[in-house]
Design a protein around this motif. Structure first.
Motif, mmCIF file in Angstrom:
data_model
loop_
_atom_site.group_PDB
_atom_site.id
_atom_site.type_symbol
_atom_site.label_atom_id
_atom_site.label_comp_id
_atom_site.label_asym_id
_atom_site.label_seq_id
_atom_site.Cartn_x
_atom_site.Cartn_y
_atom_site.Cartn_z
ATOM 1 N N GLU A 80 -5.587 9.155 1.481
ATOM 2 C CA GLU A 80 -5.447 7.965 2.336
ATOM 3 C C GLU A 80 -4.616 6.917 1.585
ATOM 4 O O GLU A 80 -4.443 7.021 0.352
ATOM 5 C CB GLU A 80 -6.813 7.388 2.703
ATOM 6 C CG GLU A 80 -7.625 6.974 1.519
ATOM 7 C CD GLU A 80 -9.014 6.480 1.911
ATOM 8 O OE1 GLU A 80 -9.639 5.817 1.063
ATOM 9 O OE2 GLU A 80 -9.447 6.711 3.077
ATOM 10 N N PRO A 81 -4.070 5.907 2.306
ATOM 11 C CA PRO A 81 -3.269 4.885 1.618
ATOM 12 C C PRO A 81 -4.095 4.142 0.568
ATOM 13 O O PRO A 81 -5.278 3.873 0.739
ATOM 14 C CB PRO A 81 -2.847 3.946 2.748
ATOM 15 C CG PRO A 81 -2.939 4.776 3.989
ATOM 16 C CD PRO A 81 -4.090 5.706 3.779
ATOM 17 N N ARG A 82 -3.437 3.845 -0.548
ATOM 18 C CA ARG A 82 -4.084 3.148 -1.650
ATOM 19 C C ARG A 82 -3.281 1.885 -1.995
ATOM 20 O O ARG A 82 -2.057 1.853 -1.860
ATOM 21 C CB ARG A 82 -4.195 4.074 -2.876
ATOM 22 C CG ARG A 82 -5.047 5.322 -2.639
ATOM 23 C CD ARG A 82 -4.976 6.243 -3.834
ATOM 24 N NE ARG A 82 -5.437 5.542 -5.031
ATOM 25 C CZ ARG A 82 -5.355 6.049 -6.259
ATOM 26 N NH1 ARG A 82 -4.830 7.232 -6.441
ATOM 27 N NH2 ARG A 82 -5.805 5.343 -7.284
ATOM 28 N N PHE A 83 -4.029 0.848 -2.434
ATOM 29 C CA PHE A 83 -3.360 -0.400 -2.858
ATOM 30 C C PHE A 83 -2.526 -0.119 -4.095
ATOM 31 O O PHE A 83 -3.022 0.447 -5.082
ATOM 32 C CB PHE A 83 -4.393 -1.491 -3.174
ATOM 33 C CG PHE A 83 -3.792 -2.737 -3.770
ATOM 34 C CD1 PHE A 83 -3.045 -3.609 -2.999
ATOM 35 C CD2 PHE A 83 -3.961 -3.002 -5.121
ATOM 36 C CE1 PHE A 83 -2.496 -4.740 -3.561
ATOM 37 C CE2 PHE A 83 -3.416 -4.145 -5.687
ATOM 38 C CZ PHE A 83 -2.678 -5.032 -4.913
ATOM 39 N N LEU A 84 -1.258 -0.470 -3.976
ATOM 40 C CA LEU A 84 -0.347 -0.195 -5.075
ATOM 41 C C LEU A 84 -0.140 -1.428 -5.953
ATOM 42 O O LEU A 84 -0.360 -1.360 -7.165
ATOM 43 C CB LEU A 84 0.994 0.293 -4.520
ATOM 44 C CG LEU A 84 2.086 0.585 -5.583
ATOM 45 C CD1 LEU A 84 1.648 1.713 -6.519
ATOM 46 C CD2 LEU A 84 3.400 0.985 -4.867
ATOM 47 N N ASP A 135 -2.548 11.731 -2.462
ATOM 48 C CA ASP A 135 -3.544 10.818 -1.889
ATOM 49 C C ASP A 135 -4.004 11.307 -0.520
ATOM 50 O O ASP A 135 -3.184 11.775 0.300
ATOM 51 C CB ASP A 135 -2.958 9.421 -1.749
ATOM 52 C CG ASP A 135 -2.565 8.830 -3.087
ATOM 53 O OD1 ASP A 135 -3.286 9.042 -4.079
ATOM 54 O OD2 ASP A 135 -1.539 8.083 -3.106
ATOM 55 N N PHE A 187 0.851 -1.197 0.000
ATOM 56 C CA PHE A 187 0.000 0.000 0.000
ATOM 57 C C PHE A 187 0.894 1.258 0.000
ATOM 58 O O PHE A 187 1.998 1.253 0.584
ATOM 59 C CB PHE A 187 -0.917 0.019 1.218
ATOM 60 C CG PHE A 187 -1.972 -1.049 1.167
ATOM 61 C CD1 PHE A 187 -3.242 -0.741 0.681
ATOM 62 C CD2 PHE A 187 -1.702 -2.355 1.604
ATOM 63 C CE1 PHE A 187 -4.217 -1.728 0.650
ATOM 64 C CE2 PHE A 187 -2.671 -3.337 1.560
ATOM 65 C CZ PHE A 187 -3.935 -3.047 1.074
ATOM 66 N N ARG A 188 0.407 2.375 -0.624
ATOM 67 C CA ARG A 188 1.188 3.634 -0.759
ATOM 68 C C ARG A 188 0.241 4.819 -0.590
ATOM 69 O O ARG A 188 -0.880 4.825 -1.083
ATOM 70 C CB ARG A 188 1.846 3.688 -2.136
ATOM 71 C CG ARG A 188 2.633 4.963 -2.412
ATOM 72 C CD ARG A 188 3.225 4.850 -3.822
ATOM 73 N NE ARG A 188 4.069 5.961 -4.137
ATOM 74 C CZ ARG A 188 3.689 7.136 -4.645
ATOM 75 N NH1 ARG A 188 2.393 7.326 -4.915
ATOM 76 N NH2 ARG A 188 4.563 8.078 -4.907
ATOM 77 N N GLN A 189 0.710 5.826 0.112
ATOM 78 C CA GLN A 189 -0.016 7.113 0.219
ATOM 79 C C GLN A 189 0.955 8.220 -0.201
ATOM 80 O O GLN A 189 1.902 8.533 0.512
ATOM 81 C CB GLN A 189 -0.538 7.369 1.633
ATOM 82 C CG GLN A 189 -1.359 8.645 1.741
ATOM 83 C CD GLN A 189 -1.952 8.838 3.140
ATOM 84 O OE1 GLN A 189 -1.704 8.024 4.057
ATOM 85 N NE2 GLN A 189 -2.728 9.907 3.333
#
Length: 775
Positions: A722-726, A720, A714-716
């Protein structure tokens, strides 16, 4: 001397030759001119173009034999078959002789020589001469098989063969009678004596029918003997091997191979017991003269036993008394002469008649040890012999017991005699005999009488009653095998060492505290017993014991009690679910199972609801559940699954192998926790020269559950909220490179483990990475 080899009579012919055909024949003397179309060549009268043989033509040969005696020459001849024999008897035979003095001029020794007529037979021979009467009957008896009297339909091949066999039998017996007696050979026109032949001279003989069959249906090839020198005849030696068998009292059966001869004379003489020969010399004088024991020439007409050759002869002789005898054989040859006798063959005819046995008149038992009546047991036998034969030697007692002597008579005493004289006596003689019979059981006894030849006879057996005061031992190794289908229990055991066991008693009970009942209604004399039991009883055990009883009715002690599981055809009751729950420790179920005594064990089964096959989880002993009121508790922790449910079932099995069938399946879902703890350590940095963010991580232990899983990153970033699935990474990956970060920007990263069924671990630590501004 004999110039031709005698052809023996064959009783079975496999080729069916042409039989006698009644025809009208034009008679003509052979000394006249031959008919047109007929030639005389090679001593054979033939019809020209005889190679063109038609069906029904008889082409036969006369077999001619001759023997010289110096003062005479004897000719013997015989046709080949019945048809030729009848033809020659009807037209007669010519016998021609050529001598060295007149080689081209024949002397006619006989012309149209025929058998005696029936009237001549009756005038010459009395009716008591059976051989002569047989010869006449073979010629003139009209009681032969007619075509209408055969077993097979007239005109068929089988009917013709029956007639042929009867004709050949007549002809064969006729030939045999000519061998038995010279006068009958002449009476049947098959023999001629040339008494005008001179010693030392050479002759040639021809024998042929007196008439030629001009119809061409009968061709008879003449008998011819060239160059026969008239010299003295020396009888042939008879070489054969004799064997003997004693078949009955004073009866000897001799056996030998007849070879080329059909009839024999048998002679016998007795050999004195001294072994010397009569007249005072050591050779040949004390022997009795040879006695011919065959009133007529002997021919064995009895059928041979299966497997014996036809050439094997047997003859039975009755000798006057036992002793040593010699036999010898002489054979009649085809000329009626006797051969030289065989070498003497000695036969010992032994005495096979035993003396009359004594009788047991009384048996008394004496126990001499008052402290132990089973010891010191003596039996006194009172015996009487009514006749005392001259060859009687001694007597002895024999004893029989089914087990002690293994069903054999055994000698009980030494030899003993009677007080009578050794010579034959008709006065009864008595004696007594006392024997130690300690240890013997009640059995049968008899007394034997033996003579000088070893022959023995035995009296009628009597009971020897010895009271047995010792009980038999205990049967051991009692064992059982049940059969539910037949409803039986088979008991076997090892017998005690006692030899006087009469039978066994088997007792049973449904409980060791109950009254014992005999299972054997009759005397059981085997070490095996099959008991029939009720297979519908709800009872686990039945109990057995066995004891031995001897012939004196002494009862032995019972064997140790054997506990046997009852065979049963009842199926166990089906188990049912009582309660179930699921927690972090797994799946928990409780089942109520059968409390029936014949249940052996319970099987615990599990499967995924989507599977067809069951997996055996455990086997539980039925008796172990009694303390839990027959409630079976199961704690199971299978692998988590979110795609299906788990099914559980219980199956109960009886001791007879009968199943209750699986219970109703109970289905339970086992998903496990959606979020689980898993230590994950994430590291990150920006690599300036490669313009990338580099992430690496550690996982000290494997995920706790089975199934397919992978890493989620996951990366923010600055853009962004909020954290997003990378991206996802394989389960064996431990690093990742990110090229999204721009100069002067920062981004935060974390990872987690995720299963394909949706379960996932807690997040790892968060790592923030910053890219500096380029100069």
């Amino acid at each position: 001397m004999i110039r031709n080899t005698r052809k023996g009579l064959k009783w079975i012919l496999w080729v069916l030759p042409v039989m006698l055909v009644t025809t009208t024949v034009q008679a003509q003397d052979v000394t006249d001119d031959l008919p047109e179309g007929t030639v005389f060549a090679n001593d054979t009268l033939v019809v020209e173009d005889s190679t063109q043989m038609q069906v029904g033509i008889v082409d036969a040969k006369l077999h001619l034999l001759a023997r010289t005696y110096g003062d005479s020459i004897v000719l013997r001849w015989s046709p080949e078959d019945y048809a030729t024999w009848r033809y020659c008897n009807r037209v007669g035979m010519d016998v021609l002789r050529y001598s060295e003095d007149k080689p081209f001029e024949a002397d006619t020794l006989a012309h149209a020589l025929r058998p005696l007529s029936l009237e001549q037979f009756q005038q010459r021979y009395p009716t008591s001469d059976t051989l002569a009467m047989m010869a006449a009957g073979l010629l003139y008896d009209e009681k032969h098989i007619r075509p209408t009297a055969t077993k097979n339909p007239p005109g068929t091949l089988g009917s013709l063969y029956e007639i042929y066999q009867e004709q050949q039998m007549r002809f064969g017996f006729a030939v045999m009678t000519t061998e038995w007696r010279r006068d009958l050979a002449e009476a049947l026109a098959m023999r001629l004596v040339d008494r005008t032949a001179k010693r030392g001279k050479t002759y040639e003989y021809i024998v042929r029918p007196s008439e030629i069959d001009t119809t061409g249906q009968m061709i008879v090839r003449t008998g011819h003997i060239p160059e026969l020198n008239n010299e003295h005849y020396t009888p042939e030696p008879l070489i054969t091997t004799l064997t003997d068998t004693t078949t009955a009292e004073n009866t000897v059966q001799l056996t030998w191979n007849r070879g080329k001869y059909s009839t024999f004379e048998i002679e016998r003489r007795a050999i004195p017991a001294s072994g010397r020969v009569a007249g005072g010399s050591s050779v040949g004088r004390l022997l009795t003269a040879w006695q011919r024991i065959t009133p007529k020439p002997y021919i064995d007409m009895s059928p041979n036993e299966q497997g014996q050759p036809d050439s094997l002869y047997t003859m039975t002789d009755q000798v006057p008394q036992p002793g040593l005898y010699e036999y010898r054989l002489l054979a009649h040859d085809v000329f009626g002469d006797l051969t030289e006798p065989t070498k003497p063959f000695r036969v010992w005819v032994r005495d096979i008649i035993p003396p009359a046995p004594p009788q047991i008149t009384l048996i008394t038992i004496d126990r001499r040890d008052s402290t132990d009546l089973s010891k010191g047991v003596f039996a006194t036998f009172h015996l009487r012999k009514d006749t005392m034969e001259a060859d009687y030697v001694s007597s002895h007692l024999v004893y029989y017991h089914e087990k002690e002597t293994q069903q054999q008579w055994r000698r009980l005493s030494q030899s003993f005699g009677f007080s009578g004289t050794p010579t034959a006596s008709s006065q009864p003689q008595e004696t007594t005999l006392t024997l130690d019979v300690t240890g013997l059981s009640t059995g049968m006894v008899a007394v034997a009488a033996v003579d000088t030849a070893g022959n023995a006879s035995y009296s009628i057996a009597q009971m020897l009653r010895i009271e047995d005061l010792k009980a038999p031992g205990v049967p051991t190794n009692l064992r059982a095998e049940g059969n539910a289908e037949e409803g039986t229990i088979t008991l076997t055991w090892d017998a005690p060492d006692d030899l006087d066991i009469d039978y066994y008693e088997v007792a049973y009970a449904n409980d060791t505290t109950h009254r014992w009942v005999l299972a054997t209604e009759e005397k059981l004399q085997d070490v095996r017993f099959v008991d029939t039991v009720d297979v519908t009883v709800n009872q686990k055990y039945i109990y057995y014991k066995v004891r031995a009883i001897d012939y004196s009715t002494n009862e032995g002690a019972y064997s140790p009690v054997l506990q046997v599981i009852r065979p049963s055809l009842m199926p166990p009751a089906v188990a049912h679910i009582d309660s179930t729950w699921v927690n972090d420790d797994g799946i928990h179920t409780q089942w109520v199972v059968s409390a029936e005594h014949f249940v052996s064990h319970h099987l615990v089964w599990r499967r995924l609801h989507t599977d067809k096959e069951w997996t055996l989880l455990a086997v539980c002993n039925a008796d172990s559940l009694a303390q839990y009121d027959y409630v079976l508790s199961l704690d199971d922790k299978p692998a988590y699954t979110r795609e299906s449910r788990y099914d559980y079932a219980i199956e109960s099995i009886s001791y007879s192998g009968i199943s209750s069938g699986k219970s109703l399946a109970h289905s339970i879902r086992w998903e496990g926790d959606a979020i689980f703890e898993l230590p994950l350590k994430l590291y990150g940095e920006y690599i300036e020269d490669k313009k990338e963010t580099r992430l690496v991580w550690e996982m000290p232990q494997q995920p706790p559950y089975q199934g397919r899983w992978y890493f989620c990153i996951f990366r923010q970033g600055p853009e962004d909220d909020e954290p997003r699935f990378l991206i996802s990474a394989a389960k064996d990956a431990r690093s990742f490179h990110d090229f999204l970060l721009q100069p002067g920007q920062s981004a935060s990263y974390f990872i987690r483990v995720k299963y394909a069924d949706g379960r996932q671990s807690v997040d790892s630590n968060v790592v923030k990475v910053t890219r500096t501004i380029d100069n």
